[in-house]
Design an enzyme around this catalytic site. Structure first.
Site, PDB file in Angstrom:
ATOM      1  CB  ALA A   1     -11.568 -15.353  26.330  1.00  0.00           C
TER       2      ALA A   1
ATOM      3  CD  GLN B   1     -12.251 -20.322  31.965  1.00  0.00           C
ATOM      4  OE1 GLN B   1     -13.351 -20.282  32.499  1.00  0.00           O
ATOM      5  NE2 GLN B   1     -11.621 -21.470  31.731  1.00  0.00           N
ATOM      6  CB  SER B   2     -16.005 -16.939  26.097  1.00  0.00           C
ATOM      7  OG  SER B   2     -17.271 -16.481  25.650  1.00  0.00           O
ATOM      8  CG  ASN B   3     -18.907 -15.786  31.552  1.00  0.00           C
ATOM      9  OD1 ASN B   3     -18.736 -16.751  32.280  1.00  0.00           O
ATOM     10  ND2 ASN B   3     -18.300 -14.627  31.741  1.00  0.00           N
TER      11      ASN B   3
ATOM     12  CB  CYS C   1     -17.970 -19.499  24.115  1.00  0.00           C
ATOM     13  SG  CYS C   1     -17.286 -18.375  22.862  1.00  0.00           S
TER      14      CYS C   1
END
Ligand SMILES: *Cc1c(COP(=O)(O)O)cnc(C)c1O
Length: 326
Positions: A71, A73-75, A77
């Site tokens: 996403a 807001q992916s942590n 990534c």
């Protein structure tokens, strides 16, 4: 030993911390936090543990470029972008949705960390990876793909190792933990903890709280955890047999859907923040923490229990969801 196949990307062991004021507020329970929000990699989180193994594998096989997905807001990534920056690997992130006008939270950090960002519309779980991979390979790149959430066996080894780390800390403190609550979403954390429990003989019961009720490319979370467990059992020489039905999941709190903030998440965030000065994240840890508090309040685990909440990070997302958090 396969658990040695890693590089160092963070600060370990992460602290194991007694929540004194919170425990007083929930009489009958002793509450600890495992502070993986403090792994140190570009604001920390549980993906650092997985990336120590995944990036080791990529480097040892001479890959020069990483692709992963998530996403906006992916942590995962964001931490992947940081790991690539720290090791000199190229980084491509495939993120769901269309490009926003304003970059904030994890998306902003991924950008600052130098990742090449591709917006993929409806898909946020890696559906576009193979196309981009071919494109980059045609340009001569050697591309290593990290699956959604870093959740394959290599990534999960980070959490097998984490169980050994926790057990050392518990021995030092002469502490027995009855229940370990944590947020489970792409499955690698849960699979690793489950393998680690069997490998090291951890007696605590795992209490995974699901965050995302939707499937990953048609596969359920139980199936992902079970698949990684089954593969891991072979390489780690674990004798214990598991069936798919043995993969436990607490599904009572994922109703609103992934990334939808409700009063429950806000309550949990503020409860820990105002009693202990520790910040959860609104998507994963606040949902799972709410679940744990609900279990304590309703007496769904025995009074007198010592419980541990594994704080898996996510701090930057608060700044994206700012308008919904007050
Ligand atoms: C990814 C993530 C989780 C879930 O871990 P999985 O291994 O994907 O199940 C929990 N908390 C935070 C903050 C995360 O970023």
């Amino acid at each position: 030993m396969i658990l040695d196949n890693k590089i160092s990307l963070g600060f370990f062991p992460t602290p194991l911390q007694l929540m004194g004021r919170l425990s007083e507020k929930y009489p009958g329970f002793t509450i600890y936090l495992k502070r993986d929000d403090n792994t140190g990699l570009a604001s920390g989180g549980n993906k650092t543990r997985k990336l120590e193994y995944l990036i080791h594998e990529a480097l040892s096989q001479n890959f020069d470029t990483i692709i992963t997905a998530g996403a906006q807001q992916s942590n995962h990534c964001r931490q992947t972008a940081a790991a690539c920056a720290a090791t000199g690997l190229g980084c491509h992130l495939i993120l769901g949705g269309s490009e926003p006008e304003k970059y904030d939270g994890n998306l902003l950090l991924s950008f600052l960390l130098g990742a090449n960002i591709h917006f993929s519309g409806e898909n946020r779980k890696g559906e576009g990876i193979s196309l981009l991979r071919t494109e980059l390979e045609n340009k001569g790149k050697r591309v290593y793909t990290i699956p959604y959430g870093g959740s394959n066996l290599t990534g999960a080894l980070g959490f097998v190792n984490a169980v050994g780390e926790l057990m050392n800390q518990m021995t030092t403190l002469d502490l027995k933990v009855d229940y370990i609550f944590f947020a489970s979403s792409s499955g690698g954390t849960q699979a690793g903890l489950t393998l680690g429990k069997e490998l090291f003989g951890l007696s605590s019961e795992l209490m995974p709280v699901t965050i995302d009720k939707s499937e990953t490319q048609g596969v359920t979370l139980e199936e992902i955890v079970f698949k990684i467990f089954t593969e891991g059992k072979e390489v780690l020489d674990i004798k214990k047999e598991y069936q798919l039905k043995d993969i436990k999941l607490i599904k009572d709190y994922d109703g609103p859907g992934y990334g939808v903030i409700t009063q429950n998440e806000i309550f949990a965030l503020r409860e820990l923040a105002t009693t202990e000065g520790i910040i959860l994240d609104p998507v994963y840890t606040a949902r799972a923490f709410y679940g744990m508090l609900d279990y304590l309040k309703k007496g769904r685990i025995p009074t007198g229990s010592t419980v541990l909440f594994w704080h898996t990070g996510g701090l930057p997302a608060n700044f994206h969801y700012a308008d919904q958090l007050r």
